[in-house]
Motif scaffolding. Structure first.
Motif, PDB file in Angstrom:
ATOM      1  N   VAL A 143       0.864  -1.053  -0.098  1.00 45.87           N
ATOM      2  CA  VAL A 143       0.062  -0.039  -0.019  1.00 45.87           C
ATOM      3  C   VAL A 143       0.924   1.114   0.200  1.00 45.87           C
ATOM      4  CG1 VAL A 143      -1.643   1.366   1.339  1.00 45.87           C
ATOM      5  CG2 VAL A 143      -2.148  -1.193   1.090  1.00 45.87           C
ATOM      6  N   ASP A 144       1.927   1.146   0.738  1.00 42.57           N
ATOM      7  CA  ASP A 144       2.695   2.571   0.631  1.00 42.57           C
ATOM      8  C   ASP A 144       3.354   2.740  -0.536  1.00 42.57           C
ATOM      9  OD1 ASP A 144       2.162   2.262   3.552  1.00 42.57           O
ATOM     10  OD2 ASP A 144       4.301   1.895   4.238  1.00 42.57           O
ATOM     11  N   ALA A 145       3.813   1.565  -1.313  1.00 39.32           N
ATOM     12  CA  ALA A 145       4.341   1.876  -2.521  1.00 39.32           C
ATOM     13  C   ALA A 145       3.091   2.718  -3.578  1.00 39.32           C
ATOM     14  CB  ALA A 145       4.733   0.760  -3.265  1.00 39.32           C
ATOM     15  N   TYR A 151       1.747  10.263  -4.592  1.00 35.98           N
ATOM     16  CA  TYR A 151       2.184  11.346  -3.933  1.00 35.98           C
ATOM     17  C   TYR A 151       3.133  12.119  -4.794  1.00 35.98           C
ATOM     18  CZ  TYR A 151       4.279  14.520  -0.585  1.00 35.98           C
ATOM     19  OH  TYR A 151       4.962  15.671   0.114  1.00 35.98           O
ATOM     20  N   ALA A 152       4.315  11.260  -5.183  1.00 38.10           N
ATOM     21  CA  ALA A 152       5.518  11.862  -5.689  1.00 38.10           C
ATOM     22  C   ALA A 152       5.447  11.904  -7.311  1.00 38.10           C
ATOM     23  CB  ALA A 152       6.630  11.077  -5.292  1.00 38.10           C
ATOM     24  N   GLU A 153       5.024  10.966  -7.971  1.00 34.41           N
ATOM     25  CA  GLU A 153       4.965  10.895  -9.418  1.00 34.41           C
ATOM     26  C   GLU A 153       3.732  11.421  -9.971  1.00 34.41           C
ATOM     27  OE1 GLU A 153       6.665   7.185 -10.892  1.00 34.41           O
ATOM     28  OE2 GLU A 153       7.644   6.797  -8.987  1.00 34.41           O
ATOM     29  N   ARG A 154       2.543  10.847  -9.722  1.00 34.66           N
ATOM     30  CA  ARG A 154       1.395  11.104 -10.404  1.00 34.66           C
ATOM     31  C   ARG A 154       0.872  12.506 -10.003  1.00 34.66           C
ATOM     32  NH1 ARG A 154      -1.421  12.905 -13.182  1.00 34.66           N
ATOM     33  NH2 ARG A 154      -3.288  11.973 -14.375  1.00 34.66           N
ATOM     34  N   VAL A 155       0.923  13.181  -8.992  1.00 35.51           N
ATOM     35  CA  VAL A 155       0.414  14.491  -8.796  1.00 35.51           C
ATOM     36  C   VAL A 155       1.509  15.188  -8.217  1.00 35.51           C
ATOM     37  CG1 VAL A 155      -1.943  13.652  -8.337  1.00 35.51           C
ATOM     38  CG2 VAL A 155      -0.514  13.628  -6.124  1.00 35.51           C
ATOM     39  N   GLY A 156       3.018  14.688  -7.951  1.00 34.88           N
ATOM     40  CA  GLY A 156       4.006  15.564  -7.338  1.00 34.88           C
ATOM     41  C   GLY A 156       4.016  16.881  -7.863  1.00 34.88           C
ATOM     42  N   ARG A 157       3.940  17.008  -9.094  1.00 35.00           N
ATOM     43  CA  ARG A 157       3.992  18.492  -9.848  1.00 35.00           C
ATOM     44  C   ARG A 157       3.192  19.496  -9.172  1.00 35.00           C
ATOM     45  NH1 ARG A 157       2.392  15.625 -13.823  1.00 35.00           N
ATOM     46  NH2 ARG A 157       0.800  16.517 -15.118  1.00 35.00           N
ATOM     47  N   TYR A 158       1.995  19.088  -8.679  1.00 33.87           N
ATOM     48  CA  TYR A 158       0.936  19.884  -8.323  1.00 33.87           C
ATOM     49  C   TYR A 158       0.868  20.307  -6.714  1.00 33.87           C
ATOM     50  CZ  TYR A 158      -1.168  18.640 -12.812  1.00 33.87           C
ATOM     51  OH  TYR A 158      -1.096  18.455 -14.050  1.00 33.87           O
ATOM     52  N   TRP A 159       1.885  19.862  -5.921  1.00 32.18           N
ATOM     53  CA  TRP A 159       1.950  20.251  -4.659  1.00 32.18           C
ATOM     54  C   TRP A 159       2.318  21.679  -4.699  1.00 32.18           C
ATOM     55  CZ3 TRP A 159      -0.543  17.781  -1.054  1.00 32.18           C
ATOM     56  CH2 TRP A 159      -0.674  16.167  -1.177  1.00 32.18           C
ATOM     57  N   PRO A 160       1.574  22.581  -3.808  1.00 34.10           N
ATOM     58  CA  PRO A 160       2.152  23.935  -3.536  1.00 34.10           C
ATOM     59  C   PRO A 160       3.608  23.862  -2.891  1.00 34.10           C
ATOM     60  CG  PRO A 160       0.196  23.666  -2.785  1.00 34.10           C
ATOM     61  CD  PRO A 160       0.460  22.299  -3.119  1.00 34.10           C
ATOM     62  N   PRO A 161       4.384  24.925  -3.132  1.00 34.94           N
ATOM     63  CA  PRO A 161       5.553  24.919  -2.696  1.00 34.94           C
ATOM     64  C   PRO A 161       5.883  24.752  -1.213  1.00 34.94           C
ATOM     65  CG  PRO A 161       5.093  27.125  -3.637  1.00 34.94           C
ATOM     66  CD  PRO A 161       4.311  26.142  -4.070  1.00 34.94           C
ATOM     67  N   GLY A 215      -9.242  15.522 -15.935  1.00 35.97           N
ATOM     68  CA  GLY A 215      -9.839  14.182 -15.471  1.00 35.97           C
ATOM     69  C   GLY A 215      -9.703  14.243 -13.901  1.00 35.97           C
ATOM     70  N   ASP A 216      -9.845  12.800 -13.447  1.00 41.09           N
ATOM     71  CA  ASP A 216      -9.414  12.554 -12.179  1.00 41.09           C
ATOM     72  C   ASP A 216      -8.368  11.477 -11.854  1.00 41.09           C
ATOM     73  OD1 ASP A 216      -9.831  12.485  -9.406  1.00 41.09           O
ATOM     74  OD2 ASP A 216     -11.762  11.761  -9.404  1.00 41.09           O
ATOM     75  N   PRO A 217      -7.165  11.984 -11.495  1.00 50.38           N
ATOM     76  CA  PRO A 217      -6.071  11.060 -11.154  1.00 50.38           C
ATOM     77  C   PRO A 217      -6.489   9.972 -10.122  1.00 50.38           C
ATOM     78  CG  PRO A 217      -5.215  13.157 -11.561  1.00 50.38           C
ATOM     79  CD  PRO A 217      -6.767  13.302 -11.474  1.00 50.38           C
ATOM     80  N   LEU A 218      -7.269  10.416  -9.372  1.00 57.77           N
ATOM     81  CA  LEU A 218      -7.722   9.537  -8.187  1.00 57.77           C
ATOM     82  C   LEU A 218      -8.255   8.262  -8.661  1.00 57.77           C
ATOM     83  CD1 LEU A 218      -7.855   9.290  -4.868  1.00 57.77           C
ATOM     84  CD2 LEU A 218     -10.322  10.114  -5.102  1.00 57.77           C
ATOM     85  N   GLU A 219      -8.974   8.064  -9.706  1.00 53.85           N
ATOM     86  CA  GLU A 219      -9.444   6.832 -10.368  1.00 53.85           C
ATOM     87  C   GLU A 219      -8.032   5.818 -10.493  1.00 53.85           C
ATOM     88  OE1 GLU A 219     -11.676   7.839 -13.866  1.00 53.85           O
ATOM     89  OE2 GLU A 219     -13.219   8.660 -12.628  1.00 53.85           O
ATOM     90  N   GLU A 220      -7.078   6.550 -11.100  1.00 50.70           N
ATOM     91  CA  GLU A 220      -5.513   5.662 -11.222  1.00 50.70           C
ATOM     92  C   GLU A 220      -5.155   5.214  -9.823  1.00 50.70           C
ATOM     93  OE1 GLU A 220      -2.913   7.851 -13.688  1.00 50.70           O
ATOM     94  OE2 GLU A 220      -4.520   9.302 -14.402  1.00 50.70           O
TER      95      GLU A 220
END
Length: 253
Positions: A143-145, A151-161, A215-220
């Motif tokens: 699950v952690d993987a 967190y890091a790869e799929r939506v990582g670029r969308y985190w605020p600084p 779209g909705d990345p949460l589905e992925e």
């Protein structure tokens, strides 16, 4: 309203209220014990009032403020909690009127210089301040993987600084107060698979990804998680590591 305020959670305020975990009771009690009296606590960046409700067990009054009106729309009423829309840098409080200032999972969003000036203004002699944050959750290796990938790869670029301060466990934040010890056990909750998906769905980076991609990345994530967690009804223990900072604002005279 602070002209520089960015409301990262308005778009998923309902999900934030429904799926964010409760803070450890022992930590809240440890923080409340730092106050010179139990008359008034100011809970800053209260969101939907999670910490404020827990602090109301210990204080006669909790003034819970947030710059996001949308977040406060989802706050649960309580007779000892007063909710107010206000930025952290401009508190609706009189001088020297607060025994404890608390900030749950929000200090990294503030203009710290302006906020700390307000803390000094509203603090009574002997008053304390505590701020805490929780980092990426853990369940088990598989699950952690999936969580780390999302967190890091799929939506990582969308985190605020500002998220970097959470990742550093607040080591990169200025906290100019005489340090005080405080308990900081991990947050723990037994969730089924949908409960974990709901929590991930409250992430600010996901809201930005949905807006940017259409779209909705949460589905992925849900599909990848299903491979690691085949039985949707099985409950597993989820842990969030917590870091807490506490200090004395003003020494009692």
């Amino acid at each position: 309203m602070n002209a520089g305020f960015s409301d990262h959670f308005a778009r998923q305020a309902g999900g934030y209220a429904a799926f964010r975990p409760q803070y450890p009771v022992a930590m809240i009690a440890s923080i409340a014990a730092l106050a010179p009296s139990r008359a008034r606590c100011w809970d800053v960046g209260t969101g939907n009032g999670q910490a404020a409700l827990q602090l109301a067990v210990h204080f006669d009054e909790v003034v819970a403020t947030d710059a996001s009106a949308r977040q406060l729309e989802h706050a649960v009423p309580h007779p000892r909690v007063t909710y107010r829309v206000a930025p952290a840098e401009h508190a609706p409080l009189a001088d020297a009127s607060v025994d404890l200032v608390t900030v749950a999972q929000a200090l990294h969003w503030f203009d710290l210089a302006g906020f700390y000036r307000e803390v000094q203004r509203v603090a009574r002699p002997g008053a304390a301040i505590a701020a805490w944050s929780y980092d990426l959750l853990t369940v088990d290796d598989s699950v952690d993987a999936a969580v780390r990938w999302f967190y890091a790869e799929r939506v990582g670029r969308y985190w605020p600084p500002e998220r970097r301060h959470v990742e550093s466990r607040y080591a990169t934040l200025d906290f100019p107060f005489a340090p005080l010890p405080v308990e900081a056990p991990p947050i723990e909750a037994w969730l089924d698979r949908d409960g974990l998906v709901g929590f991930i769905g409250s992430w600010s980076a996901l809201a930005r990804a949905r807006e940017g991609e259409g779209g909705d990345p949460l589905e992925e994530f849900a599909l990848r998680l299903a491979s690691a967690w085949p039985d949707a009804n099985e409950r597993r223990l989820v842990r969030w590591p917590v870091v807490a900072l506490a200090g004395r604002v003003r020494e009692a005279r």
